[in-house]
Design a protein around this motif. Structure first.
Motif, PDB file in Angstrom:
ATOM      1  N   LEU A 167      -0.216  -0.283   1.000  1.00 30.17           N
ATOM      2  CA  LEU A 167       0.029  -1.719   0.858  1.00 30.17           C
ATOM      3  C   LEU A 167       0.654  -2.304   2.118  1.00 30.17           C
ATOM      4  CD1 LEU A 167       1.315  -1.786  -2.829  1.00 30.17           C
ATOM      5  CD2 LEU A 167      -0.834  -2.721  -1.976  1.00 30.17           C
ATOM      6  N   PHE A 168       1.588  -1.562   2.715  1.00 25.61           N
ATOM      7  CA  PHE A 168       2.188  -2.038   3.964  1.00 25.61           C
ATOM      8  C   PHE A 168       1.119  -2.256   5.028  1.00 25.61           C
ATOM      9  CE2 PHE A 168       6.360   0.430   2.946  1.00 25.61           C
ATOM     10  CZ  PHE A 168       6.741  -0.575   2.071  1.00 25.61           C
ATOM     11  N   SER A 169       0.180  -1.299   5.119  1.00 22.89           N
ATOM     12  CA  SER A 169      -0.843  -1.375   6.161  1.00 22.89           C
ATOM     13  C   SER A 169      -1.812  -2.526   5.926  1.00 22.89           C
ATOM     14  CB  SER A 169      -1.621  -0.050   6.224  1.00 22.89           C
ATOM     15  OG  SER A 169      -2.421   0.136   5.076  1.00 22.89           O
ATOM     16  N   LYS A 170      -2.012  -2.892   4.655  1.00 20.55           N
ATOM     17  CA  LYS A 170      -2.959  -3.966   4.339  1.00 20.55           C
ATOM     18  C   LYS A 170      -2.307  -5.339   4.297  1.00 20.55           C
ATOM     19  CE  LYS A 170      -6.523  -1.430   1.819  1.00 20.55           C
ATOM     20  NZ  LYS A 170      -7.338  -1.377   0.584  1.00 20.55           N
ATOM     21  N   GLN A 171      -1.116  -5.406   3.719  1.00 21.03           N
ATOM     22  CA  GLN A 171      -0.480  -6.700   3.488  1.00 21.03           C
ATOM     23  C   GLN A 171       0.638  -7.032   4.462  1.00 21.03           C
ATOM     24  OE1 GLN A 171      -0.953  -6.366  -1.402  1.00 21.03           O
ATOM     25  NE2 GLN A 171       1.059  -6.573  -0.477  1.00 21.03           N
ATOM     26  N   GLY A 172       1.243  -5.985   5.042  1.00 19.59           N
ATOM     27  CA  GLY A 172       2.433  -6.186   5.850  1.00 19.59           C
ATOM     28  C   GLY A 172       3.658  -5.715   5.092  1.00 19.59           C
ATOM     29  N   TYR A 173       4.699  -5.386   5.835  1.00 15.67           N
ATOM     30  CA  TYR A 173       5.910  -4.840   5.218  1.00 15.67           C
ATOM     31  C   TYR A 173       6.657  -5.892   4.405  1.00 15.67           C
ATOM     32  CZ  TYR A 173      10.527  -2.648   4.867  1.00 15.67           C
ATOM     33  OH  TYR A 173      11.701  -2.129   4.410  1.00 15.67           O
ATOM     34  N   GLU A 174       6.944  -7.024   5.023  1.00 17.29           N
ATOM     35  CA  GLU A 174       7.708  -8.072   4.340  1.00 17.29           C
ATOM     36  C   GLU A 174       6.934  -8.667   3.173  1.00 17.29           C
ATOM     37  OE1 GLU A 174      10.688  -8.671   4.706  1.00 17.29           O
ATOM     38  OE2 GLU A 174      11.267  -7.958   6.694  1.00 17.29           O
ATOM     39  N   GLU A 175       5.605  -8.667   3.282  1.00 18.86           N
ATOM     40  CA  GLU A 175       4.772  -9.282   2.253  1.00 18.86           C
ATOM     41  C   GLU A 175       4.569  -8.394   1.024  1.00 18.86           C
ATOM     42  OE1 GLU A 175       4.306 -11.164   6.057  1.00 18.86           O
ATOM     43  OE2 GLU A 175       4.068  -9.065   5.446  1.00 18.86           O
ATOM     44  N   THR A 176       4.967  -7.141   1.113  1.00 21.41           N
ATOM     45  CA  THR A 176       4.782  -6.198   0.003  1.00 21.41           C
ATOM     46  C   THR A 176       6.079  -6.062  -0.796  1.00 21.41           C
ATOM     47  OG1 THR A 176       3.131  -4.934   1.253  1.00 21.41           O
ATOM     48  CG2 THR A 176       4.180  -3.834  -0.614  1.00 21.41           C
ATOM     49  N   SER A 177       5.979  -6.220  -2.093  1.00 16.82           N
ATOM     50  CA  SER A 177       7.164  -6.113  -2.953  1.00 16.82           C
ATOM     51  C   SER A 177       7.243  -4.745  -3.613  1.00 16.82           C
ATOM     52  CB  SER A 177       7.118  -7.193  -4.045  1.00 16.82           C
ATOM     53  OG  SER A 177       6.050  -6.932  -4.951  1.00 16.82           O
ATOM     54  N   VAL A 178       8.427  -4.390  -4.071  1.00 22.24           N
ATOM     55  CA  VAL A 178       8.587  -3.109  -4.767  1.00 22.24           C
ATOM     56  C   VAL A 178       7.812  -3.122  -6.077  1.00 22.24           C
ATOM     57  CG1 VAL A 178      10.789  -2.500  -3.702  1.00 22.24           C
ATOM     58  CG2 VAL A 178      10.774  -3.902  -5.778  1.00 22.24           C
ATOM     59  N   GLU A 179       7.669  -4.306  -6.677  1.00 19.23           N
ATOM     60  CA  GLU A 179       6.903  -4.414  -7.915  1.00 19.23           C
ATOM     61  C   GLU A 179       5.431  -4.056  -7.671  1.00 19.23           C
ATOM     62  OE1 GLU A 179      10.582  -6.684  -8.406  1.00 19.23           O
ATOM     63  OE2 GLU A 179       9.029  -6.686  -6.849  1.00 19.23           O
ATOM     64  N   GLN A 180       4.888  -4.510  -6.555  1.00 20.46           N
ATOM     65  CA  GLN A 180       3.496  -4.190  -6.220  1.00 20.46           C
ATOM     66  C   GLN A 180       3.314  -2.693  -5.985  1.00 20.46           C
ATOM     67  OE1 GLN A 180       3.193  -6.936  -2.881  1.00 20.46           O
ATOM     68  NE2 GLN A 180       1.664  -8.143  -3.994  1.00 20.46           N
ATOM     69  N   ILE A 181       4.288  -2.084  -5.320  1.00 22.94           N
ATOM     70  CA  ILE A 181       4.218  -0.640  -5.063  1.00 22.94           C
ATOM     71  C   ILE A 181       4.257   0.133  -6.375  1.00 22.94           C
ATOM     72  CG2 ILE A 181       5.383   1.323  -3.978  1.00 22.94           C
ATOM     73  CD1 ILE A 181       6.513  -0.708  -1.915  1.00 22.94           C
ATOM     74  N   ALA A 182       5.173  -0.233  -7.250  1.00 24.68           N
ATOM     75  CA  ALA A 182       5.303   0.450  -8.537  1.00 24.68           C
ATOM     76  C   ALA A 182       4.025   0.301  -9.360  1.00 24.68           C
ATOM     77  CB  ALA A 182       6.494  -0.115  -9.306  1.00 24.68           C
ATOM     78  N   GLU A 183       3.472  -0.905  -9.373  1.00 23.77           N
ATOM     79  CA  GLU A 183       2.244  -1.144 -10.141  1.00 23.77           C
ATOM     80  C   GLU A 183       1.084  -0.315  -9.590  1.00 23.77           C
ATOM     81  OE1 GLU A 183      -0.730  -4.849 -11.413  1.00 23.77           O
ATOM     82  OE2 GLU A 183       1.112  -5.231 -10.275  1.00 23.77           O
ATOM     83  N   ALA A 184       0.973  -0.254  -8.266  1.00 27.52           N
ATOM     84  CA  ALA A 184      -0.117   0.509  -7.646  1.00 27.52           C
ATOM     85  C   ALA A 184       0.001   1.994  -7.946  1.00 27.52           C
ATOM     86  CB  ALA A 184      -0.110   0.276  -6.132  1.00 27.52           C
ATOM     87  N   ALA A 185       1.238   2.487  -8.094  1.00 27.39           N
ATOM     88  CA  ALA A 185       1.462   3.908  -8.381  1.00 27.39           C
ATOM     89  C   ALA A 185       1.523   4.195  -9.877  1.00 27.39           C
ATOM     90  CB  ALA A 185       2.760   4.365  -7.718  1.00 27.39           C
ATOM     91  N   ASN A 186       1.315   3.147 -10.704  1.00 31.47           N
ATOM     92  CA  ASN A 186       1.331   3.290 -12.168  1.00 31.47           C
ATOM     93  C   ASN A 186       2.672   3.779 -12.699  1.00 31.47           C
ATOM     94  OD1 ASN A 186      -1.428   2.488 -12.622  1.00 31.47           O
ATOM     95  ND2 ASN A 186      -2.039   4.490 -11.807  1.00 31.47           N
TER      96      ASN A 186
END
Length: 224
Positions: A45-64
């Motif tokens: 997600l960092f590589s696609k969206q950027g570091y600041e633009e990525t939230s912990v909620e998005q990371i958690a959702e992507a990892a189920n």
């Protein structure tokens, strides 16, 4: 023949301890898989969206997993990046530890840096974006500098054990270590100019080959 009571009890205890160890191993394996999944989804997600633009909620959702589960493994986004760079540092230290005592200093340093290169480029889809993020994202600047300081320290410590005795043992070791890190960073800079299309290992090897030639008065590299 029946076993004595004491022997039966002893065997039962041993079986129980073995089961406990297997359960512990399984739990640890599951934790490791979850941590790895979180880290890779975050890096993707960092590589696609950027570091600041990525939230912990998005990371958690992507990892189920839940947001709460994510925070059991990492204190935040920066901690995920730090874990990734720490893996590279460990790879470098392991390579140093396994280096042949007969290897030249230059070969030892180069071979120590190659596992780092392999980890960076393991996923070609994200490699360039992640390195660009780590090197140029203001919020991660301190993480990048810490990484290079740790590499330099590890290299200098190993070099001091290999260099001939001198009245200033750390001077030569740190000079070589710092030069090696600068050479690595230069290779990475050149790799980034190609947007990750070039072979980073090849660039690093070429940089190590070029470096000693720069000091030669009749070097072909100095002829313009």
């Amino acid at each position: 023949m029946a076993l004595p009571i004491r022997a039966k009890c002893s065997n039962a205890m041993m079986d129980g301890q073995q089961d406990d160890k297997k359960d512990l191993t399984r739990r640890q394996s599951k934790k490791d898989r979850t941590a790895t999944a979180l880290a890779w989804e975050a890096l993707r997600l960092f590589s696609k969206q950027g570091y600041e633009e990525t939230s912990v909620e998005q990371i958690a959702e992507a990892a189920n997993v839940s947001r709460r589960t994510l925070f059991r493994y990492f204190s935040g986004k920066g901690d995920i990046i730090l874990a990734w760079t720490s893996e590279m540092t460990e790879a470098l230290k392991n390579a140093i530890a396994s280096a042949s005592p007969d290897a030249s200093l230059q070969d030892m340093v180069l071979l120590a840096l190659l596992p780092v290169v392999h980890r960076i480029t393991a996923n070609r889809e994200y490699a360039y974006a992640l390195v660009q993020l780590l090197e140029h994202e203001p919020a991660l600047r301190s993480v990048s500098l810490q990484k290079y300081e740790e590499w330099e320290e590890a290299l200098a410590k190993a070099l001091m054990a290999r260099l001939p005795p001198t009245d200033m043992p750390s001077l030569a070791a740190r000079l070589i270590a710092r030069t090696a890190i600068a050479t690595y960073r230069t290779a990475v800079d050149e790799w980034m100019k190609t947007e990750g299309e070039a072979d980073l290992e090849d660039l690093l090897r070429r940089a190590f080959t070029f470096h000693p030639l720069l000091w030669m008065e009749d070097s072909p590299l100095s002829v313009g």
